[in-house]
Design an enzyme around this catalytic site. Sequence first.
Site, short mmCIF file in Angstrom:
data_model
loop_
_atom_site.label_atom_id
_atom_site.label_comp_id
_atom_site.label_asym_id
_atom_site.label_seq_id
_atom_site.Cartn_x
_atom_site.Cartn_y
_atom_site.Cartn_z
CE LYS A 111 -4.40 -1.25 1.97
NZ LYS A 111 -5.48 -1.05 2.65
CE LYS A 194 -6.21 -7.01 -1.36
NZ LYS A 194 -6.32 -6.83 0.15
CE LYS A 197 -13.96 -2.73 0.89
NZ LYS A 197 -12.89 -2.40 1.72
P1 AMP Z 1 -10.95 -5.04 3.10
O1 AMP Z 1 -11.50 -4.94 1.74
O2 AMP Z 1 -9.50 -4.85 2.89
O3 AMP Z 1 -11.61 -4.20 3.96
O4 AMP Z 1 -11.20 -6.65 3.35
C1 AMP Z 1 -12.31 -6.93 4.06
C2 AMP Z 1 -12.21 -8.48 4.17
O5 AMP Z 1 -12.55 -9.13 2.72
C3 AMP Z 1 -11.10 -9.29 4.57
O6 AMP Z 1 -11.28 -10.38 5.32
C4 AMP Z 1 -10.23 -9.68 3.46
O7 AMP Z 1 -9.22 -10.70 3.66
C5 AMP Z 1 -11.35 -9.82 2.57
N1 AMP Z 1 -10.96 -9.88 1.01
C6 AMP Z 1 -10.60 -8.58 0.66
N2 AMP Z 1 -10.35 -8.71 -0.74
C7 AMP Z 1 -10.34 -10.20 -1.14
C8 AMP Z 1 -9.98 -10.84 -2.19
N3 AMP Z 1 -9.70 -10.27 -3.39
N4 AMP Z 1 -10.37 -12.27 -2.01
C9 AMP Z 1 -10.62 -12.60 -0.79
N5 AMP Z 1 -11.00 -11.93 0.31
C10 AMP Z 1 -10.74 -10.80 0.34
#
Ligand code: AMP
Length: 335
Positions: A111, A194, A197
């Site tokens: 990041k 990955k 969002k």
């Molecule tokens: P975040 O979007 O970083 O707030 O992530 C929220 C949750 O979604 C966390 O448990 C992440 O590990 C999961 N997560 C985010 N992006 C992915 C992805 N591309 N594949 C699987 N899990 C994800």
Amino acid sequence: MQRVFSGIQPSGVPTLGNYLGAMRNWVALQADHECLYCVVDLHAITVWQDPATLRQQTREMAAAIIACGVDPERHIVFHQSAVSAHARLAWIFNCVARLGWLNRMTQFKDKAGKDREAASAGLYVYPNLMAADVLAYHATRVPVGDDQRQHLELANDIAQKFNHDYETTFFPVIEPLIIGEAARVMSLRDGTKKMSKSDPSDQSRINLTDETDVIASKIRRARTDAEPLPSEIAGLEGRAEARNLVGIYSALSGISQAEVLAEYGGQGFAGFKDALAALTVDKLAPIAAEMRRLLADPGHIDRVLFAGAARASAIADPIVAEAQALVGFLPRPQV
Ligand code: AMP
Ligand code: TRP
């Protein structure tokens, strides 16, 4: 009953990756756990967020969690900034965690990018706050996607060092729950990154709010290679994009990857992508519709979050008060 805690940042619209890696498992855990699901706005501002957009995305994320099937009456859904216990325990953990530990965090490196000097101090200590999120509730099970594994290992290191330094067994061991065929959903444009969002390219991801035709077109245009699909899992080796789409299909359908390949192996991607698009629309459309319904009444979402925050505080405040006492702080005045 074991306590579950997990969080998601209101830094955009939730994606198919969030759904398969996290939120879907959150829903399943409700049956036999006491669950807290948190919209982590403190984490979100470790990178710049426009204030009006942050407010909107916080409500959207709460609506998404509920639309996926979390019951905010039986369990707790709230926004992190409303429960001061998180920030209070995070400060203590800032003083327990070692710089050497934080320097190993791959998410910070990703990041912060090349210009590390310009990253916020908050982004650097982000994992300490995450440890505080979980441990402020003495939660022991944390459902997350695969990308959060390293952060949870660090949380356990922090808990152990706290226990050691203050000669206590106060903080429990956390067990990461990284479940399913799609614990790491990759970008539709690049199978080595990955799905996120916050990716600048909207084509790289499926948003839970995407319209049916948008979902179909993103999947049809998803990057693949020129070979037909393999008939066996071993044939996915070195083919990140194909592996990703097969993993998504398997996770959404509940059919194993081997069976998916038994059906589609030997064919080109076109037919498989059509089937995947139909399946994705089928699973996501009801969630999107429920999100829209909930978002039509933002006052209701706010009331759900406030009620959740009050219940969360009632659990976390005594735990963090005891941690503060262990550290040697005088009690806070009763108000
Ligand atoms: P975040 O979007 O970083 O707030 O992530 C929220 C949750 O979604 C966390 O448990 C992440 O590990 C999961 N997560 C985010 N992006 C992915 C992805 N591309 N594949 C699987 N899990 C994800
Ligand atoms: N850091 C997590 C992510 O970006 C979100 C998060 C914050 C979290 N606090 C948490 C996840 C506590 C699990 C437990 O994916």
